[in-house]
Scaffold this motif. Structure first.
Motif, short mmCIF file in Angstrom:
data_model
loop_
_atom_site.label_atom_id
_atom_site.label_comp_id
_atom_site.label_asym_id
_atom_site.label_seq_id
_atom_site.Cartn_x
_atom_site.Cartn_y
_atom_site.Cartn_z
N GLN A 130 0.85 -1.19 0.00
CA GLN A 130 0.00 0.00 0.00
C GLN A 130 0.89 1.25 0.00
OE1 GLN A 130 -3.42 0.01 2.40
NE2 GLN A 130 -3.97 2.06 1.78
N ARG B 65 -1.39 6.46 0.78
CA ARG B 65 -2.24 6.47 1.97
C ARG B 65 -3.68 6.12 1.62
NH1 ARG B 65 -1.04 12.20 3.99
NH2 ARG B 65 -3.29 12.22 3.80
N TYR B 66 -4.30 5.33 2.46
CA TYR B 66 -5.66 4.85 2.22
C TYR B 66 -6.64 6.01 2.06
CZ TYR B 66 -9.97 2.21 2.67
OH TYR B 66 -11.20 1.68 2.44
N ARG C 25 -9.03 6.66 -1.11
CA ARG C 25 -10.49 6.71 -0.93
C ARG C 25 -11.07 7.96 -1.58
NH1 ARG C 25 -14.04 3.72 1.12
NH2 ARG C 25 -15.91 4.47 2.13
N HIS D 112 -9.53 3.12 -3.56
CA HIS D 112 -9.17 2.36 -2.36
C HIS D 112 -9.34 0.85 -2.53
CE1 HIS D 112 -13.44 3.21 -2.16
NE2 HIS D 112 -13.56 2.18 -1.33
N ASN D 113 -10.16 0.42 -3.47
CA ASN D 113 -10.39 -1.01 -3.63
C ASN D 113 -9.86 -1.52 -4.98
OD1 ASN D 113 -12.22 0.30 -5.22
ND2 ASN D 113 -14.01 -0.81 -4.49
#
Length: 149
Positions: A77, A80-81, A85, A90-91
């Motif tokens: 990752q 940063r999430y 997002r 994010h997915n």
């Protein structure tokens, strides 16, 4: 005698004859200005694509299993999430292309990635690049072609 391009005399009369469709220029400028958001989206998309094409690498001579583990988590990752997002990415599985370590740390990297359920590849450098990280025996064998006991 000059053998190069002699150039062309500047003709200011030709320049004074140039006409510009001001309305068309202004209209096109407004269209371009209105596309800034789209441009930023494309820039973000290309930057994300670039991340997926690089290897996250550590070639520190004093790497430890914990350093390699942190590198692997960062490679899984890299963005940063919360930022992913906001971009609705994010997915999408955005990760680096691989993790690159010295041969002596490949097992650590494989173990860390396996523990994180990641199929991210592990790359390694050959012949002790860049700092000559090889044993004296390996170096002697490579430089002389003779096995040293």
């Amino acid at each position: 005698m000059t053998t190069g391009n002699p150039g062309t005399r500047l003709d200011l009369e030709w320049i004074s004859k140039v006409r510009v469709n001001t309305q068309a220029v202004l209209k096109r400028a407004q269209q371009i200005q209105g596309q800034k958001i789209l441009k930023k989206q494309w820039q973000a998309a290309w930057l994300l694509k670039a991340v997926t094409c690089i290897d996250l690498t550590t070639l520190a001579g004093d790497d430890t299993p914990s350093n390699v583990h942190r590198l692997c988590l960062k490679a899984i990752q890299p963005i940063r999430y919360d930022l992913l997002r906001k971009m609705d990415m994010h997915n999408k599985g955005v990760s680096t292309a691989a993790v690159c370590v010295y041969p002596s740390r490949v097992a650590d990297a494989v173990r860390s990635l396996k523990a994180a359920n990641s199929s991210l590849p592990v790359a390694s450098v050959a012949t002790g690049f860049p700092a000559g990280q090889e044993t004296t025996t390996e170096h002697a064998r490579k430089s002389t072609g003779v096995a040293v006991a």
